[in-house]
Design a protein around this motif. Structure first.
Motif, short mmCIF file in Angstrom:
data_model
loop_
_atom_site.label_atom_id
_atom_site.label_comp_id
_atom_site.label_asym_id
_atom_site.label_seq_id
_atom_site.Cartn_x
_atom_site.Cartn_y
_atom_site.Cartn_z
N THR A 179 0.83 -1.20 0.00
CA THR A 179 0.00 0.00 0.00
C THR A 179 0.87 1.26 0.00
OG1 THR A 179 -1.76 -1.11 1.21
CG2 THR A 179 -1.73 1.31 1.32
N VAL A 180 0.44 2.24 -0.76
CA VAL A 180 1.05 3.56 -0.72
C VAL A 180 -0.05 4.57 -0.42
CG1 VAL A 180 0.79 3.94 -3.21
CG2 VAL A 180 2.47 5.26 -1.95
N VAL A 181 0.22 5.46 0.50
CA VAL A 181 -0.72 6.52 0.84
C VAL A 181 -0.40 7.73 -0.02
CG1 VAL A 181 -1.57 8.07 2.65
CG2 VAL A 181 -0.90 5.72 3.21
N MET A 182 -1.39 8.18 -0.80
CA MET A 182 -1.18 9.36 -1.63
C MET A 182 -2.03 10.51 -1.12
SD MET A 182 -1.39 9.90 -5.72
CE MET A 182 -2.54 11.20 -6.09
N ALA A 197 2.61 0.40 -11.33
CA ALA A 197 3.90 0.04 -10.75
C ALA A 197 3.78 -1.05 -9.70
CB ALA A 197 4.55 1.27 -10.13
N GLY A 198 2.54 -1.38 -9.30
CA GLY A 198 2.36 -2.46 -8.35
C GLY A 198 1.97 -2.02 -6.96
N TRP A 199 1.48 -0.80 -6.83
CA TRP A 199 1.05 -0.31 -5.53
C TRP A 199 -0.48 -0.32 -5.43
CZ3 TRP A 199 4.45 0.55 -1.75
CH2 TRP A 199 5.79 0.87 -2.08
N ALA A 200 -0.97 -0.58 -4.24
CA ALA A 200 -2.37 -0.34 -3.93
C ALA A 200 -2.46 1.06 -3.35
CB ALA A 200 -2.89 -1.37 -2.93
N VAL A 201 -3.16 1.95 -4.05
CA VAL A 201 -3.18 3.36 -3.66
C VAL A 201 -4.29 3.63 -2.67
CG1 VAL A 201 -3.42 5.73 -4.46
CG2 VAL A 201 -2.20 4.05 -5.87
N GLN A 202 -3.92 4.17 -1.53
CA GLN A 202 -4.88 4.65 -0.53
C GLN A 202 -4.88 6.17 -0.59
OE1 GLN A 202 -4.58 3.02 3.51
NE2 GLN A 202 -5.01 5.06 4.34
N LEU A 203 -5.97 6.74 -1.08
CA LEU A 203 -6.05 8.19 -1.24
C LEU A 203 -6.41 8.84 0.10
CD1 LEU A 203 -5.77 10.34 -3.53
CD2 LEU A 203 -8.28 10.34 -3.62
N GLU A 204 -5.52 9.70 0.58
CA GLU A 204 -5.77 10.41 1.83
C GLU A 204 -6.38 11.77 1.49
OE1 GLU A 204 -6.62 12.01 4.93
OE2 GLU A 204 -5.89 9.95 5.16
N ARG A 236 -4.73 10.34 11.47
CA ARG A 236 -5.61 9.60 10.54
C ARG A 236 -4.76 8.65 9.69
NH1 ARG A 236 -8.20 13.64 9.13
NH2 ARG A 236 -7.00 14.20 7.28
N ILE A 237 -3.61 9.12 9.24
CA ILE A 237 -2.75 8.27 8.42
C ILE A 237 -2.26 7.07 9.23
CG2 ILE A 237 -0.51 8.14 7.28
CD1 ILE A 237 -0.95 10.98 6.28
N THR A 238 -1.81 7.30 10.46
CA THR A 238 -1.28 6.19 11.26
C THR A 238 -2.37 5.19 11.63
OG1 THR A 238 -1.52 7.53 13.26
CG2 THR A 238 0.64 7.50 12.21
N GLU A 239 -3.60 5.68 11.77
CA GLU A 239 -4.70 4.80 12.17
C GLU A 239 -5.30 4.02 11.01
OE1 GLU A 239 -7.36 7.51 14.03
OE2 GLU A 239 -6.00 7.91 15.73
N THR A 240 -5.14 4.52 9.78
CA THR A 240 -5.85 3.90 8.65
C THR A 240 -4.93 3.24 7.64
OG1 THR A 240 -5.83 5.98 7.39
CG2 THR A 240 -7.71 5.58 8.84
N SER A 241 -3.62 3.32 7.83
CA SER A 241 -2.72 2.74 6.82
C SER A 241 -1.68 1.85 7.49
CB SER A 241 -2.00 3.87 6.05
OG SER A 241 -1.15 4.61 6.91
N PRO A 242 -1.14 0.90 6.73
CA PRO A 242 -0.10 0.03 7.28
C PRO A 242 1.11 0.86 7.74
CG PRO A 242 -0.91 -0.81 5.20
CD PRO A 242 -1.50 0.54 5.35
#
Length: 974
Positions: A736-739, A763-770, A798-804
């Motif tokens: 996962t990548v946070v964008m 490129a092989g990322w699962a995009v998590q749109l913040e 929010r980023i730390t709670e919702t993303s790996p």
């Protein structure tokens, strides 16, 4: 009861008021007698400070005359100065500071055939060299401060620089001077025949008296002149009576005035010699395990006919590695040297120069000098080396800790290079005996090392140590036949010792010279002769302790907000032009208070007030801070890392506390909400930008300029597109990548974010749109620090709670992404979530380049971009925090393109700055400095590239050329 001190100050204020009114009536230039201007001009780049009565910015020689005349009538002294980078205190004084650098900077005439240039004395050395370069010429003396040092300042100091082995000193290149004398008359000084001299001596004014009496003075002191000057040729101390005593040269007061530090006359124009510019320069860079070893190798270097031999010690090398602007040097060095010796060879025959490099390498190998020699033969090889060498002083100053600084008081000695090893060894023993450490760098080729011991002169014991060391080194350099001042002048640091150095008879002759030229002692008094003790007028002891102040941003790493501002040591790199980004407002206005050091000095004054919180709300202070674009270039380009963007943000917050927050600041601080509403109501929301009446209303009510197009909102914004598109079904081997859905491109240029998402997924990322909120960048830029802190807190949690926890965080807009890396540290210094987020930030360009290099992304060789030039302009915050290498690397991965990165500074937009009515003109002036001309000069098929939303807006407004974001171009090449 009124004290004598109070009476003196009242009298001084009355004189100042009368004099200021007189000068404003008589002059075309500006006259500043306010407290902030006086404070800014109280210091130069030395350890001294003397608050002047006022500051004058003359526009021409007649303004200089009028100033000298008015000052004389009021019994006030005059101190001329150029860039104010003097290291010995010679451009500080209690009277009027005459700043010739702001307006008097015309190159009047350049004669290629005669190899001369007639310049006003405010012309900067690099400015002259740029004008001379098309003719294959340059000004010989090459100071490390060439990008801000004025010709007048070089004349005043008798400056030299790294090339003095070949080109000598400024005195060797001055043909004539136009000056204003102490009686406000003017004179043209140049070599005179015997008849011309006789005619001048018949004059009735001060010029006539000088021409009558000076030859007699020289004759009467012939023996003292013959024996009193030190033997070493590289001299920048005392008055050059030895030049007048030569029987084989004509009577030449122009050369005599060189090095007189404005104490005898004020130069307004100079006719200088130019020299042929060598076609090629190559370097041999010796690596040594000790400073002593490098110095021992100097004689071998001199045997190979070099242009210069320069030393740099570990202190400076280590500091260069810590600064992004200079870190590339480490990539070309071999191992971990304690010292480097830069040996340059210049000329027109490149093969001969390379042969000299090889000859030197063999000599050093044969004699066991050093462990490696790097041959830097091309300009590309030399860039990193030269940048650090020219910034040695600033990098050394960056090692300061509070008021413990590397001070200039023994830094200008010089001996015959033959004696340099023995002299330096004994000097080191003096420092060791006093328990001092020092940085070593300078010009081994001429025996001049700039050695600056670390001292805290707020401690009386260390002030005494400084004096003792100065006296011991003065005696030591005399023992070796050397000089105490070799290119930085006497000033306040060394003038005290001139009687001992020159002897009573010669010193008294110099005093009579001063009396002859300046009978009332009005021109820069207290320098060269009749000087105060070197420990008087020290700046740091006179600065009161910093009062307590609660700040929203965390400045503790610097020791508090005042200490953060007081890191500035006035070296003046922020006064450069034509290169880099710092300082865009100074480049536009040429006004000292619009430079980083001007603003830092103003903040130090406010933060030293009894109530600093109230002082930060002062309107004059905010005039000084107003034109700061908060580009953050000073954080990287200033060797001392003065972070004016953060300092201004904090100052704005205190100003709002005192005066309330303006409506416009609230609007721009809430830009994400504004843009979200604009997108939701598009296309209706785009109408105000098209209706002149509404634009004028915005100008009158909010202060948004009608001259600049407003951004156009997209109804189908990035968040809406991302939420409504079919779910991605591609594998995500990278995780996962946070964008960040930033507050700008998300709503006005969603196609950029769309391209980024598609590329990351390919490129092989699962995009998590913040997309849940703002990083706080906009609020921070307006001084709304409580709001910025809240936004930052919400985002990082929010980023730390919702993303790996290992998911990288990236984005399209550099200012937003870099806020997570930088400003969040100051907003949330103790927040563990913030620490985790900061460590996860990656540039989008890095992620895409990695994917291209490992084959996950394949770009077509036949895209429409093939064969085109990509003209790239980097975002200021990106350049300041991480550099542009990642973006350039990504663009170069596009098959068939040529990437040209502009050195065009700041675009001038700076977020909301360029939209603000009162800032629009400066914004456009900044853009016109280099960026707009470079874009206009590009061919029609050149593709303009810019990472920043503001940059793209400014480029289109100024040139009518569309600029692409790099990810759009990569997407085009798929």
């Amino acid at each position: 009861m009124t004290t004598s001190t109070e009476s003196t100050e009242v009298g001084r204020d009355e004189v100042g008021g009368d004099l200021a009114r007189r000068l404003r009536a008589d002059l075309d230039g500006e006259v500043n007698f306010d407290d902030y201007s006086r404070h800014l001009f109280a210091r130069d780049a030395s350890m001294y400070a003397i608050t002047p009565l006022g500051v004058v910015f003359p526009r021409h020689a007649e303004d200089v005359q009028a100033t000298v005349a008015a000052a004389a009538e009021h019994g006030v002294s005059v101190v001329p100065r150029g860039a104010g980078t003097s290291l010995a205190g010679q451009t500080t004084g209690p009277g009027i500071i005459l700043d010739l650098s702001r307006h008097m900077r015309r190159i009047v005439a350049l004669e290629p055939e005669g190899r001369t240039a007639l310049v006003e004395t405010g012309v900067v050395q690099d400015q002259l060299n740029r004008a001379a370069a098309p003719h294959g010429l340059m000004f010989g003396p090459d100071t490390s401060t060439s990008n801000r040092a004025t010709i007048g300042g070089m004349v005043g100091n008798n400056s030299a620089g790294s090339g003095s082995l070949r080109y000598g000193m400024t005195i060797d290149h001055v043909r004539a001077l136009d000056v204003v004398l102490a009686d406000a008359s003017t004179a043209h000084l140049s070599p005179l025949t015997a008849r011309e001299h006789t005619d001048r001596a018949r004059g009735t004014g001060l010029d006539g008296r000088i021409h009558r009496e000076l030859p007699a003075l020289v004759a009467a002191n012939a023996d003292a002149i013959a024996t009193g000057f030190p033997g070493h040729w590289r001299r920048a101390g005392g008055y050059r009576l030895d030049r007048l005593a030569r029987e084989d040269t004509p009577f030449d007061l122009a050369k005599f005035l060189v090095g007189s530090e404005g104490t005898l006359a004020i130069s307004t124009r100079a006719l200088v010699d130019l020299v042929p510019k060598p076609a090629h320069t190559v370097f041999a860079v010796g690596h040594f395990t000790s400073v002593a070893g490098a110095i021992e190798a100097t004689q071998d270097a001199l045997a190979c006919d070099p242009a210069a031999v320069e030393l740099m010690d570990r202190t400076i090398l280590d500091l260069s590695r810590q600064k992004i602007e200079y870190a590339s040097l480490a990539t070309v060095l071999e191992g971990d040297p304690d010292a480097l010796l830069f040996v340059s060879f210049t000329g027109d025959d490149e093969r001969e120069l390379i042969a000299n490099v090889e000859r030197l390498k063999k000599l050093w190998q044969r004699h066991g000098h050093g462990y490696h020699t790097l041959a830097a033969l091309s300009r590309a090889d030399q860039t990193a080396l030269l940048k650090v060498r020219k910034s040695s002083l600033g990098l050394l100053m960056a090692a300061s800790e509070g008021t413990r600084r590397p001070l200039a008081f023994i830094e200008d000695t010089a001996v015959d290079p033959v004696h340099l090893p023995a002299y330096t060894a004994r000097l080191k023993k003096v420092l060791d005996r006093h328990g001092l450490t020092a940085g070593f760098y300078g010009h081994c080729s001429v025996g001049c090392l700039h050695i600056r011991p670390f001292l805290d002169v707020t401690d009386p014991a260390q002030r005494q140590t400084m004096r003792e060391v100065a006296e011991e080194i003065k005696d030591l350099v005399t023992e070796y036949g050397g000089v105490n001042s070799s290119e930085h002048g006497d000033g306040l640091a060394r003038s005290e010792f001139n009687r001992e150095l020159f002897g009573d008879e010669l010193y008294e002759a110099m005093r009579r010279v001063k009396g002859l030229f300046d009978p009332d002692n009005r021109l820069n008094p207290g320098k060269i002769v009749d000087a105060p003790a070197m420990t008087e007028h020290l700046r740091d002891p006179a600065l009161p302790p910093a009062p307590g102040l609660r700040t929203r941003l965390d400045f503790e790493i610097s020791g508090g907000m005042r200490a953060a501002a007081d890191r500035c040591m006035n070296i003046g790199l922020c006064r450069k032009s034509e290169t880099g980004t710092m300082c865009p407002s100074y480049m536009a206005t040429r006004n000292e208070e619009d430079s980083t050091r001007g603003r830092a000095g103003a903040l130090v004054k406010a933060l030293s007030a009894p109530d600093p919180h109230k002082a930060l709300g002062d309107e004059r202070l905010h005039e000084v801070l107003d034109l700061c674009l908060m580009c953050k270039a000073c954080k990287s380009e200033c060797p001392l890392g003065v972070d004016m963007a953060s300092l201004k943000a904090e100052a704005l917050a205190h100003h709002h506390d005192e005066h309330g927050t303006p409506l416009r600041s609230r609007i721009f601080g809430a830009i994400r909400l504004l843009n979200r509403l604009g997108s939701a109501t598009a296309p209706l929301s785009n109408l105000p930008g098209r209706i002149p009446l509404l634009r004028r209303l915005l100008h009158r009510t909010v202060g948004i300029t009608p001259h600049r197009p407003l951004p156009r909102y997209a109804r189908r914004n990035l968040v809406r597109w991302f939420g409504r598109r079919p779910s991605a079904v591609v594998a995500a081997p990278r995780g996962t990548v946070v964008m960040l859905a930033d507050s700008f491109t998300t709503y006005t240029e969603p196609e950029i974010g769309q391209a980024a998402v598609e590329l990351l997924e390919r490129a092989g990322w699962a995009v998590q749109l913040e997309s849940g909120g703002c990083c706080g960048r906009a609020a921070l830029s307006k001084g709304l620090l409580d709001e910025a802190s809240d936004k930052a807190f919400q985002l990082v949690h929010r980023i730390t709670e919702t993303s790996p926890p290992d998911a990288p965080i990236t984005g399209c807009e550099p200012s937003c992404l870099m806020t997570l890396r930088d400003e969040h540290k100051a907003l949330l210094p103790l927040d563990s979530a913030r620490e985790a987020v900061t460590g996860r930030v990656r540039q989008l360009e890095e992620l895409l380049t990695e994917a291209i290099d490992d084959g996950a992304l394949t770009l077509r060789p036949d895209s429409w971009l093939h064969g085109r030039t990509l003209l790239y302009h980097g975002h200021c915050h990106q350049k300041a925090e991480v550099g542009t290498a990642a973006t350039v690397a990504l663009l170069r991965r596009i098959p068939g393109v040529e990437v040209q990165e502009l050195d065009a500074g700041c675009c001038g937009m700076a977020g909301s700055f360029g939209f603000e009515s009162e800032h629009y003109d400066v914004s456009m002036t900044v853009g016109e400095d280099r960026l707009f001309p470079a874009v206009r000069a590009a061919s029609d098929d050149t593709v303009v590239v810019a990472t920043g939303a503001s940059c793209r807006q400014q480029i289109f407004h100024g040139t009518e050329r569309n600029a692409w974001h790099p990810v759009q171009l990569v997407r085009e090449a798929l």
